[in-house]
Write an enzyme that holds these catalytic residues in place. Structure first.
Site, PDB file in Angstrom:
ATOM      1  N   CYS A   1       0.858  -1.174   0.000  1.00 20.60           N
ATOM      2  CA  CYS A   1       0.000   0.000   0.000  1.00 20.60           C
ATOM      3  C   CYS A   1       0.896   1.226   0.000  1.00 20.60           C
ATOM      4  CB  CYS A   1      -0.947  -0.013   1.197  1.00 20.60           C
ATOM      5  SG  CYS A   1      -0.111  -0.080   2.782  1.00 20.60           S
TER       6      CYS A   1
ATOM      7  N   HIS B   1      22.961 -15.854  17.189  1.00 18.45           N
ATOM      8  CA  HIS B   1      22.279 -16.725  16.220  1.00 18.45           C
ATOM      9  C   HIS B   1      23.197 -17.913  15.929  1.00 18.45           C
ATOM     10  CE1 HIS B   1      20.300 -18.138  12.583  1.00 18.45           C
ATOM     11  NE2 HIS B   1      19.288 -17.331  12.849  1.00 18.45           N
TER      12      HIS B   1
END
Length: 619
Positions: free
Chosen positions: A26, A531
């Site tokens: 959008c 991580h």
């Protein structure tokens, strides 16, 4: 960060191309529908340069970017196949609530048209101003040509909606276009205008005027998508490419004229009449409620349920009473951002609020809402109250919108009609009152009100290694999102032992169920991401044994997790582990160790704070 890097990082953080069912955009955000939400790294996205925030609503994973969203969307299309076919991957079953699926359908159908609708609407409003001022006459050919440019979108709206609906429902767009063309075919229009009795094999047909309609073609394409798939499944390959369109056209055009067309038109007229009756009952209350609730509805994506009603009112009746009240909400949140800019003593927040307010004036409120007012809470409430005041004035004045477009400075001409003066007064009151309320009520400013004092400890904050192993620069990590520093600065370790410990005293802010990643916020505010390996999320917890949960307090050296290092290597996973400071922007410098090897609890990073205390964590 440039658009190319940003697109790559976003695509990686949503779990990669294969994890995306559909993608639309959008005015300010990318709207992903994901196969597996757990594969998306929301924290990494929110820490990506250029991303304002991430919103999960209506079954969509929405990445708010701002004005650059069309460029990022195009770049994602260039580096992937998402915009060429996977957006209509109907082999993936839709998940989520009925309301969420409806929001997704409506936003997908109307979002691609919002830009051109705004442009055509502004042109329509400017022509109205020119004729009222006597600068142009409707009899002039110049006016005729410009009006054709402005009105063609609305006149042929069923054709445009046929294309976007076909893409959403996975139907053939050319068959959908042909069905829409039949609805506004000149002979059909003449037959309707003549008032002659119309039948189809003895079945009465109630003809309607389908130019500028919204609901009938969407219903028709939805049903046609199922009929088409049924035909493609059972008709032989040698003839299905032309027999399928034949069946779809023969069945759907009469069915639409007999059932879906009248149903859609009557439904739209009924909704419009109901809304008009509310405004007739109490226009002040109706305007105030719509304006007050609009921005809240936008946050949750619920406003997409109202957008078709607004468009249908404009297309069929030439005006709409809802949209003017929503403009009050836009200008109120913009005013709140201006109020924050004037009030805050934090330089970063002042710059953010100022730029967000300027963007908001032109109808793009996401940076103002998500980046400023909603985070500070009180300014958002001040904006809601101010919107209600402006909406009440707009409702009392009977203001209308004559075309579609995001309410803002450039789109004011689309409201040039009955109640225009009241509209101008209403949005002005919303804007000014919001500035004043925000300034008077105030908010929890991220900066101390007292004069800044030098920080006594300038030796730096130590971060200790969570792993034992070989030290590597972050650039040697194979994942480009980590290697590029998009998530923050840091270092990597090639582990020699499968134990991960806390790098500082603090709180576990992230503990993935898969056990492969952990986020720690230290007592001094450093946000550290560990991580373990690359792409190890695919193991879904296999070979990992987590020892902590989210929200748990930990001390430096406490075990966060254990993992089978040899098993990871045997399955071909890259075990290089990045240790990232995700709020790197809050530090003057981040200095990695120059050691080649480390043991757990040995210092691996030094964080150098600014020589002046700023406390910008809430921004």
């Amino acid at each position: 960060m440039n658009v190319q890097s940003m697109a790559k990082n976003i695509l990686a953080c949503v779990g990669g191309e294969k994890n995306v069912v559909s993608l639309v955009h959008c005015a300010t955000r990318l709207r992903f529908k994901l196969k597996d939400r757990s594969k998306a790294d929301r924290e990494a996205l929110e820490n990506t340069d250029g991303v304002v925030t991430v919103v999960e609503s209506g079954g969509q994973f929405q990445v708010v970017i701002g004005n650059n969203v069309p460029e990022v969307y195009k770049e994602i299309g260039r580096i992937s196949q998402l915009l060429e076919g996977s957006a209509a991957d109907h082999s993936q079953k839709e998940k989520g609530s009925l309301a969420g699926r409806l929001v997704d359908v409506v936003s997908s159908i109307f979002t691609p048209l919002l830009g051109v609708m705004a442009g055509a609407g502004i042109l329509k409003g400017l022509l109205l101003i020119c004729t009222n001022a006597g600068w142009l006459s409707p009899e002039e050919t110049t006016y005729t040509i410009l009006y054709a440019a402005a009105d063609s979108l609305f006149y042929f709206l069923p054709l445009l909606l046929a294309v976007t609906a076909a893409k959403k429902f996975g139907a053939n767009p050319f068959i959908a276009l042909t069905i829409a063309g039949a609805l506004i075919y000149p002979t059909i229009l003449e037959l309707k205008n003549s008032g002659a009795q119309t039948e189809f094999f003895g079945i009465p047909v109630v003809l309607m005027n389908y130019t500028s309609t919204v609901i009938p073609i969407i219903l028709a394409v939805f049903v046609m998508s199922y009929l088409e798939r049924l035909c493609m499944r059972f008709i032989h390959e040698s003839v299905k490419n032309f027999i399928t369109p034949l069946i779809c056209l023969t069945v759907m055009v009469p069915l639409t004229l007999i059932v879906f067309g009248p149903l859609g038109v009557y439904t739209g007229n009924g909704i419009a009449a109901a809304i008009l009756s509310v405004f007739d009952l109490s226009p002040i209350l109706a305007g105030a409620i719509i304006a007050a609730l609009w921005q809240i509805l936008v946050i949750f994506g619920i406003h997409w349920g109202i957008v078709p009603v607004i468009l249908n009112n404009i297309a069929v009746h030439g005006k709409d009473y809802i949209k003017p009240a929503t403009a009050a909400a836009v200008f109120a949140q913009t005013g709140a951002a201006f109020g924050v800019m004037l009030k805050t003593k934090n330089k970063k927040l002042k710059a953010l609020a100022g730029s967000a307010a300027v963007t908001g004036i032109f109808g793009i409120t996401e940076p103002a809402v998500y980046g400023v007012t909603l985070r500070l809470k009180k300014p958002f409430v001040c904006g809601v109250i101010s919107a209600a005041a402006g909406g009440a004035i707009i409702g009392y004045s009977g203001s209308v919108a004559l075309a579609s477009g995001a309410p803002g400075l450039l789109t004011i001409p689309i409201f040039y009609g009955p109640g225009f003066l009241g509209f101008i007064i209403g949005i002005s009151v919303s804007f000014v009152l919001s500035i004043l309320l925000t300034y008077i009520v105030g908010f929890d400013d991220p900066v101390e009100e007292t004069k800044e004092q030098p920080v006594e400890n300038s030796g730096g904050e130590p971060i200790y290694s969570p792993l034992q192993g070989e030290v590597l620069p972050l650039t040697e990590v194979s994942d480009k999102v980590f290697a590029s520093g998009a998530l923050g600065e840091g270092i990597a370790v090639l582990p020699s032992k499968g134990v991960v410990t806390a790098p500082a005293d603090g709180i576990v802010t992230t503990a993935f169920p898969t056990g492969h990643a952990y986020g720690i916020t230290s007592e001094s505010g450093a946000e550290i991401l560990i991580h373990i390996g690359m792409d190890t999320v695919r193991l879904d917890g296999k070979h990992f044994n987590s020892k902590v949960v989210q929200g748990q307090k930990v001390k430096r050296g406490d075990i966060l997790a254990e993992f089978d290092l040899d098993a990871l290597k045997e399955e071909g996973f890259d075990v290089k582990t990045p240790i990232i400071v995700t709020n790197s922007g809050q530090y003057t410098d981040i200095i990695p160790t120059d050691q080649k090897k480390v043991k757990t609890e040995e210092q691996i990073i030094t964080l150098i704070s600014s020589p002046w205390e700023e406390n910008n964590h809430e921004i």
